[in-house]
Design an enzyme around this catalytic site. Sequence first.
Site, PDB file in Angstrom:
ATOM      1  N   GLY A 259      88.104  15.066  21.472  1.00 55.94           N
ATOM      2  CA  GLY A 259      87.840  15.301  20.246  1.00 55.94           C
ATOM      3  C   GLY A 259      85.641  14.717  20.944  1.00 55.94           C
ATOM      4  O   GLY A 259      85.266  15.144  19.403  1.00 55.94           O
TER       5      GLY A 259
ATOM      6  N   PRO B 246      90.547  14.746  26.919  1.00 56.71           N
ATOM      7  CA  PRO B 246      88.788  15.228  26.592  1.00 56.71           C
ATOM      8  C   PRO B 246      88.971  16.258  27.367  1.00 56.71           C
ATOM      9  O   PRO B 246      89.352  16.739  28.569  1.00 56.71           O
ATOM     10  CB  PRO B 246      88.605  14.246  27.335  1.00 56.71           C
ATOM     11  CG  PRO B 246      88.809  13.977  28.765  1.00 56.71           C
ATOM     12  CD  PRO B 246      90.082  13.638  28.427  1.00 56.71           C
ATOM     13  N   GLY B 247      88.194  17.630  26.125  1.00 58.13           N
ATOM     14  CA  GLY B 247      87.950  18.814  27.042  1.00 58.13           C
ATOM     15  C   GLY B 247      86.459  18.899  26.750  1.00 58.13           C
ATOM     16  O   GLY B 247      85.794  19.361  27.789  1.00 58.13           O
ATOM     17  N   ARG B 248      86.016  19.333  25.734  1.00 62.53           N
ATOM     18  CA  ARG B 248      85.295  19.867  25.379  1.00 62.53           C
ATOM     19  C   ARG B 248      83.605  19.385  26.090  1.00 62.53           C
ATOM     20  O   ARG B 248      83.244  19.361  26.666  1.00 62.53           O
ATOM     21  CB  ARG B 248      84.034  19.979  24.020  1.00 62.53           C
ATOM     22  CG  ARG B 248      83.421  20.134  23.378  1.00 62.53           C
ATOM     23  CD  ARG B 248      82.933  19.900  22.012  1.00 62.53           C
ATOM     24  NE  ARG B 248      83.940  20.562  21.387  1.00 62.53           N
ATOM     25  CZ  ARG B 248      84.071  21.817  20.734  1.00 62.53           C
ATOM     26  NH1 ARG B 248      83.087  22.650  20.685  1.00 62.53           N
ATOM     27  NH2 ARG B 248      84.792  21.944  20.189  1.00 62.53           N
TER      28      ARG B 248
ATOM     29  N   ARG C  77      82.146  31.528  19.488  1.00 65.62           N
ATOM     30  CA  ARG C  77      82.304  30.441  18.279  1.00 65.62           C
ATOM     31  C   ARG C  77      81.229  31.152  17.527  1.00 65.62           C
ATOM     32  O   ARG C  77      81.284  30.406  15.819  1.00 65.62           O
ATOM     33  CB  ARG C  77      81.958  29.145  19.237  1.00 65.62           C
ATOM     34  CG  ARG C  77      82.801  29.041  20.534  1.00 65.62           C
ATOM     35  CD  ARG C  77      82.624  27.801  21.363  1.00 65.62           C
ATOM     36  NE  ARG C  77      82.800  26.270  20.682  1.00 65.62           N
ATOM     37  CZ  ARG C  77      81.691  25.553  19.496  1.00 65.62           C
ATOM     38  NH1 ARG C  77      80.373  25.522  19.969  1.00 65.62           N
ATOM     39  NH2 ARG C  77      82.000  24.957  19.410  1.00 65.62           N
TER      40      ARG C  77
ATOM     41  N   TYR D 157      83.018  29.911  14.191  1.00 66.24           N
ATOM     42  CA  TYR D 157      82.471  28.722  13.705  1.00 66.24           C
ATOM     43  C   TYR D 157      81.512  28.545  12.585  1.00 66.24           C
ATOM     44  O   TYR D 157      80.997  27.967  12.922  1.00 66.24           O
ATOM     45  CB  TYR D 157      82.872  27.786  14.406  1.00 66.24           C
ATOM     46  CG  TYR D 157      84.688  27.671  15.087  1.00 66.24           C
ATOM     47  CD1 TYR D 157      85.147  27.682  14.992  1.00 66.24           C
ATOM     48  CD2 TYR D 157      83.755  27.728  16.831  1.00 66.24           C
ATOM     49  CE1 TYR D 157      86.497  27.505  15.451  1.00 66.24           C
ATOM     50  CE2 TYR D 157      85.473  28.234  17.509  1.00 66.24           C
ATOM     51  CZ  TYR D 157      86.646  27.734  16.545  1.00 66.24           C
ATOM     52  OH  TYR D 157      87.695  27.749  17.571  1.00 66.24           O
TER      53      TYR D 157
ATOM     54  N   CYS E 117      81.227  46.137  17.084  1.00 70.22           N
ATOM     55  CA  CYS E 117      80.658  46.817  15.983  1.00 70.22           C
ATOM     56  C   CYS E 117      81.559  46.004  14.484  1.00 70.22           C
ATOM     57  O   CYS E 117      82.665  46.530  13.928  1.00 70.22           O
ATOM     58  CB  CYS E 117      81.292  48.419  16.163  1.00 70.22           C
ATOM     59  SG  CYS E 117      80.585  49.665  16.970  1.00 70.22           S
ATOM     60  N   GLU E 118      80.844  44.764  14.399  1.00 64.13           N
ATOM     61  CA  GLU E 118      81.317  44.145  14.073  1.00 64.13           C
ATOM     62  C   GLU E 118      79.623  43.400  12.856  1.00 64.13           C
ATOM     63  O   GLU E 118      78.901  42.743  13.781  1.00 64.13           O
ATOM     64  CB  GLU E 118      82.212  42.793  13.731  1.00 64.13           C
ATOM     65  CG  GLU E 118      83.607  43.423  13.996  1.00 64.13           C
ATOM     66  CD  GLU E 118      84.743  42.401  13.591  1.00 64.13           C
ATOM     67  OE1 GLU E 118      84.080  42.302  12.814  1.00 64.13           O
ATOM     68  OE2 GLU E 118      85.654  42.759  13.740  1.00 64.13           O
TER      69      GLU E 118
ATOM     70  N   TYR F 152      85.453  26.624  25.119  1.00 67.67           N
ATOM     71  CA  TYR F 152      85.978  27.673  24.274  1.00 67.67           C
ATOM     72  C   TYR F 152      84.808  28.368  24.538  1.00 67.67           C
ATOM     73  O   TYR F 152      84.846  28.995  23.101  1.00 67.67           O
ATOM     74  CB  TYR F 152      85.747  26.733  23.030  1.00 67.67           C
ATOM     75  CG  TYR F 152      86.972  25.376  23.032  1.00 67.67           C
ATOM     76  CD1 TYR F 152      88.191  25.452  23.290  1.00 67.67           C
ATOM     77  CD2 TYR F 152      86.447  23.739  23.559  1.00 67.67           C
ATOM     78  CE1 TYR F 152      88.708  24.404  23.229  1.00 67.67           C
ATOM     79  CE2 TYR F 152      86.813  23.294  23.397  1.00 67.67           C
ATOM     80  CZ  TYR F 152      88.143  22.808  22.644  1.00 67.67           C
ATOM     81  OH  TYR F 152      89.193  22.040  23.459  1.00 67.67           O
TER      82      TYR F 152
HETATM   83  N1  LLP Z   1      94.166  17.446  22.942  1.00 64.88           N
HETATM   84  C1  LLP Z   1      95.118  18.250  21.912  1.00 64.88           C
HETATM   85  C2  LLP Z   1      95.978  18.150  21.297  1.00 64.88           C
HETATM   86  C3  LLP Z   1      93.697  19.548  21.764  1.00 64.88           C
HETATM   87  O1  LLP Z   1      94.712  20.602  20.418  1.00 64.88           O
HETATM   88  C4  LLP Z   1      92.294  19.664  21.844  1.00 64.88           C
HETATM   89  C5  LLP Z   1      91.647  20.400  20.934  1.00 64.88           C
HETATM   90  C6  LLP Z   1      92.224  18.871  22.842  1.00 64.88           C
HETATM   91  C7  LLP Z   1      93.666  17.639  22.990  1.00 64.88           C
HETATM   92  C8  LLP Z   1      90.860  18.611  23.152  1.00 64.88           C
HETATM   93  O2  LLP Z   1      89.824  18.340  22.493  1.00 64.88           O
HETATM   94  P1  LLP Z   1      88.268  18.163  23.050  1.00 64.88           P
HETATM   95  O3  LLP Z   1      87.980  16.963  23.919  1.00 64.88           O
HETATM   96  O4  LLP Z   1      87.652  19.147  23.371  1.00 64.88           O
HETATM   97  O5  LLP Z   1      87.636  18.288  21.221  1.00 64.88           O
HETATM   98  N2  LLP Z   1      87.517  26.046  19.842  1.00 64.88           N
HETATM   99  C9  LLP Z   1      87.251  25.142  19.190  1.00 64.88           C
HETATM  100  C10 LLP Z   1      88.156  24.037  20.004  1.00 64.88           C
HETATM  101  C11 LLP Z   1      89.308  24.080  18.882  1.00 64.88           C
HETATM  102  C12 LLP Z   1      89.736  22.953  19.821  1.00 64.88           C
HETATM  103  C13 LLP Z   1      90.858  22.793  19.505  1.00 64.88           C
HETATM  104  N3  LLP Z   1      92.020  21.323  20.433  1.00 64.88           N
HETATM  105  C14 LLP Z   1      85.321  25.468  19.143  1.00 64.88           C
HETATM  106  O6  LLP Z   1      85.550  25.821  20.415  1.00 64.88           O
HETATM  107  O7  LLP Z   1      84.672  24.295  19.072  1.00 64.88           O
END
Ligand code: LLP
Length: 421
Positions: A242, A279-281, A317, A321, A346-347, A375
């Site tokens: 997150g 962590p992802g993002r 995105r 969003y 076309c949107e 993402y």
């Molecule tokens: N763990 C779980 C269970 C999750 O659902 C997620 C993200 C993460 C970890 C990783 O979160 P991060 O560290 O990346 O914030 N498509 C959206 C983001 C959706 C996130 C979904 N879950 C965007 O483009 O902002």
Amino acid sequence: MDHFEIRNGVMHAEDVSLEALAERVGTPFYCYSSATIERHYKVFAEAVAGLGDGDPLVAFAVKANPNLSVLATLAKLGAGADVVSGGELARALAAGVPANRIVFSGVGKQPHEMAAGIEAGILQFNVESEAEIAMLAEVAAAHDARVDIAIRVNPAVEPGTHAKISTGGQDSKFGIPIERAHAAFVMAAGHASLNPVGVAAHIGSQLTDLSPIESCIVRLGALADGLRAAGHPVTRIDVGGGLGVPYRADQPAPPLPSAYAAMVARATRGWSARLLFEPGRMIVGNAGVLVSTVILVKAGTTKTFVVADAGMNDLLRPSLYGAWHDIRTLRPRADRMVATVVGPVCESGDTFADDRDIESVTTGDRIAFMTAGAYAATMASTYNSRPLVPEVMVSGDRWAVVSERNQPAAMLALDTRAPWL
Ligand code: LLP
């Protein structure tokens, strides 16, 4: 911090000119910097090293960027993986993530996906409902297995981020309401095929304030204390992902991994449990850009439209969003214009920026949508029968196409004519 910078008047990814890459692979294309991915992973992993009992597991949230080369880059550094589908599991394994560093999350895992995780021997399933506990118990029993699980709770903490990426609020579909989590753990312990070992939470994404995460961790700790007091060992606590990344230079930067780790250290002081992070993002967000060519500039009644060859199907995105991605030219210039940057789809929602002050551009100029490593490519579609764009990875002066542009003929080949037509 990233490795996209201007050298000799042209934006480079590490030592590779993005203009040169555009000539070679065509636009639009995604470009990833492996040095940036490596740096972000190391900064995060080093910040959390030493927290909790034993080695913390940094399980990269594959959904942020599932490209095989991205995952392989992380696997080489020792990252684990947080997966949410059979497809992500297959990718993580193919990239070389050891099964015992894989966590399977998700609110709707299907029996065949559970079976794939069990057969691979993953570390744990994070279960999100009582119904799922029963389903997983059955699948595990059919495999003669005893699988480790964590109860993913819904801690009823509002994370203060965009509603579409909030997952911790009381009415969100994710997790088991925290007041039922103890009972769910006990229920799981009653199944011979399940071994409940931990608790987990993830409250949302692009978080820029640490206090909701801290409240969530404190609640997880109280839950673990209660379980232990009732005689249930809780040896793993998964605090989710997150942490946000900077998308705009003119806004305060989100907390650094060091501040995040200091908060986790404070919130988990005295806990005896292995900590898991997802962590992802934070790892990949600033490690990617989407390079596009300006098709034309069009005068509207009150607006000037820059029509790019990338569209909402390539980078969703902004349209989904209202997200901000900085737009820069590959060859910086001093002249500026106020433009609405759109794609060819076309949107009306195919808009990247509305009346934004950008560098002046004209037909043929190349631009980059920044912070497009997370993402981004993974949320692309073929809407308007537009091919998925290629992904290129750079490492120093080397580059490779790590996902091919799919071709219109290949897309058409998936369709068949019904026999009566
Ligand atoms: N763990 C779980 C269970 C999750 O659902 C997620 C993200 C993460 C970890 C990783 O979160 P991060 O560290 O990346 O914030 N498509 C959206 C983001 C959706 C996130 C979904 N879950 C965007 O483009 O902002």
